[in-house]
Write an enzyme that holds these catalytic residues in place. Structure first.
Site, PDB file in Angstrom:
ATOM      1  N   TYR A 139       0.830  -1.205   0.000  1.00  0.00           N
ATOM      2  CA  TYR A 139       0.000   0.000   0.000  1.00  0.00           C
ATOM      3  C   TYR A 139       0.862   1.251   0.000  1.00  0.00           C
ATOM      4  O   TYR A 139       1.946   1.272   0.593  1.00  0.00           O
ATOM      5  CB  TYR A 139      -0.886   0.057   1.251  1.00  0.00           C
ATOM      6  N   TYR A 171      -0.824  -9.935   0.743  1.00  0.00           N
ATOM      7  CA  TYR A 171       0.223  -9.369   1.590  1.00  0.00           C
ATOM      8  C   TYR A 171       0.151  -9.929   3.011  1.00  0.00           C
ATOM      9  O   TYR A 171      -0.915 -10.308   3.476  1.00  0.00           O
ATOM     10  CB  TYR A 171       0.171  -7.839   1.594  1.00  0.00           C
ATOM     11  N   ARG A 211      -3.221 -11.694   3.881  1.00  0.00           N
ATOM     12  CA  ARG A 211      -4.511 -11.307   3.336  1.00  0.00           C
ATOM     13  C   ARG A 211      -4.619 -11.854   1.908  1.00  0.00           C
ATOM     14  O   ARG A 211      -3.700 -11.692   1.110  1.00  0.00           O
ATOM     15  CB  ARG A 211      -4.655  -9.775   3.258  1.00  0.00           C
ATOM     16  N   HIS A 254     -10.751  -2.957  -1.294  1.00  0.00           N
ATOM     17  CA  HIS A 254     -11.661  -2.372  -0.306  1.00  0.00           C
ATOM     18  C   HIS A 254     -12.697  -1.510  -1.032  1.00  0.00           C
ATOM     19  O   HIS A 254     -12.338  -0.738  -1.928  1.00  0.00           O
ATOM     20  CB  HIS A 254     -10.895  -1.487   0.676  1.00  0.00           C
ATOM     21  N   HIS A 282      -7.405  -8.516  -2.403  1.00  0.00           N
ATOM     22  CA  HIS A 282      -8.715  -7.902  -2.153  1.00  0.00           C
ATOM     23  C   HIS A 282      -8.699  -6.437  -2.530  1.00  0.00           C
ATOM     24  O   HIS A 282      -7.662  -5.784  -2.554  1.00  0.00           O
ATOM     25  CB  HIS A 282      -9.128  -8.049  -0.684  1.00  0.00           C
TER      26      HIS A 282
HETATM   27 FE   LIG Z   1      -6.270  -4.340   2.553  1.00  0.00          FE
END
Ligand SMILES: [Fe+2]
Lengths: 241, 199
Positions: free
Chosen positions: A107, A146, A156, A161, A159
């Site tokens: 991110y 990640y 995770r 959000h 995905h």
């Molecule tokens: Fe996330």
């Protein structure tokens, strides 16, 4: 403007507040029962967003942060579907905001600590407003899985959000979209905060070969359902929905 | 027997630690995508009503401020009309979005004092701001309301008087720390746990 009571939220299909395997929830979950209330105008009304707030590339995460002539690195995908209410009606003018990691699972955020590199041409945010049928689409790259600090080896699943506004503040929803076939889905402590398997499946987008653009981008289909509104004629406020 | 054909609401998932990227990207340092963050301003110079600042901090069960929360505020204008309704102040959005400060967790928003709005039976509710709170570790957005201290309508408010444990009602009432500044702290747990609604 349409008023009328919202359907009561079926909390059996939502995660509970306290889900100890998702460790952060332990000190952030209310311990007293939620107080049940009828929806009033405060919940039935909601902010209105015009299509004019949306910039030309807001729904194209491949280019909306990239330098001129550049594109984000990754598997090119189109995510599309409809925003519906529980009555099955399309929700027009619904604002959708999305955010995601880059193709390596990283991110663009000050608190992000994963060693995977940033992509200089990928910001990770996008937004769009549904059309008069509730339809929407955006283009992005498939985010990477990640690791995250929860268990010692929690990852995770890939995905995206989603933050969604319907027409009522009481319909406000944030959720996540997963990808068909990802073996990390059933292992994820955040996915597993939802205990109803059918509800989990509602967050898994299938590959949609019909809408895949040959030699360009695959498509995934993701419908989002917001709380419905009672539509019987016997309310004290008779108005269209 | 026929089957009901209702769909089910999509299940919620936590907003996670990076909600700022999607909802307040400029605040998160991603300044090249949207001109401004949505909900950053609720009022303009022309908005009618009494200007107020609403501020607060969200605390977890250990008393630690949440520094990664995002709040949304939704309220009627000074006349008690929700934006978009006939006669509502066109310069007032009614909706604000704010993230806690990355160091202190404190959030704040400039707005106007709302007017009263009707309950389901037509009785008027005391002026209030609806608040929706999301953060990492919160699996589904929490809904609460902020009311104003000393408001003469509080005693008969049809929403507040439905609350069984009246000793918890003060968790919904802000403190006026200086004239026109209202502090509304939210406690997720503990003896002062804020009332959250299933509504
Ligand atoms: Fe996330």
């Amino acid at each position: 403007m349409s008023d009328g009571p919202l359907f009561h939220r079926n909390r059996d299909r939502h995660p509970k507040a306290l889900t100890p395997d998702y460790k952060t929830s332990v000190v952030r979950s209310p311990q007293k029962a939620l107080l049940s209330m009828p929806t009033t105008l405060s919940e039935e009304a909601g902010p209105v967003f015009g299509h004019d707030i949306i910039g030309a590339h807001d729904n194209d995460l491949i280019v909306n942060y990239a330098a001129a002539g550049e594109m984000a690195i990754g598997q090119r995908i189109i995510v599309h579907g409809r925003v519906l209410d529980e009555n099955g009606r399309g929700v027009p003018n619904a604002l959708i905001e999305v955010w995601q990691a880059n193709a390596g699972g990283r991110y663009r955020h000050a608190k992000e600590g994963y060693i995977a590199p940033l992509d200089p041409n990928f910001g990770g945010c996008g937004r769009t407003i549904t059309d008069d049928q509730g339809g929407y689409s955006f283009r992005t790259i498939k985010p990477g899985a990640y690791p995250w600090p929860n268990g010692v080896n929690d990852w995770r699943p890939a995905h995206i959000h989603f933050s969604v506004f319907g027409h009522s503040f009481g319909q406000r929803l944030i959720t996540q979209m997963y990808f068909e076939g990802d073996p990390l889905i059933p292992l994820c402590p955040i996915v597993r905060t939802i205990t109803d398997a059918e509800a989990v499946s509602q967050l898994v987008a299938p590959l949609d070969m019909n809408n895949t653009v040959p030699m360009d981008a695959r498509a995934y289909h993701f419908d989002i359902v917001l709380r419905g509104r009672r539509s019987t004629m016997f309310e004290n406020r008779i108005e269209g929905n | 027997m026929q089957r009901l054909t209702h769909l089910h609401e999509s299940p919620s998932q936590t907003a996670g630690p990076y909600v700022h990227i999607g909802c307040v990207p400029n605040f998160a340092g991603i300044t090249d995508v949207y001109e401004a963050d949505l909900g950053a301003a609720m009022v303009t110079d022309n908005t009618k009503g009494e200007r107020i600042t609403v501020t607060g901090t969200v605390f977890d069960g250990t008393g630690t401020p949440l520094r990664d929360a995002m709040m949304e505020l939704w309220q009627a204008d000074a006349q008690g009309l929700y934006p978009g309704r006939d006669g509502a102040d066109p310069t007032f959005t009614g909706w604000g979005r704010t993230a806690g400060d990355a160091e202190t967790g404190q959030w704040s928003m400039e707005t106007v004092r709302p007017g009263p709005v009707p309950f389901t039976d037509g009785r008027m509710m005391a002026p209030h701001i609806s608040i929706w709170l999301v953060a990492r570790g919160i699996n589904i957005g929490l809904q609460t309301r902020m009311y104003f201290p000393g408001d003469p309508m509080l005693g008969d408010d049809p929403w507040l008087t439905r609350i069984e444990h009246q000793n918890r009602v003060p968790t919904l009432i802000a403190q006026e720390t200086t004239p026109g500044t209202f502090k509304f702290d939210i406690h997720l747990q503990g003896p002062d746990e804020t009332i959250f609604f299933d509504v």
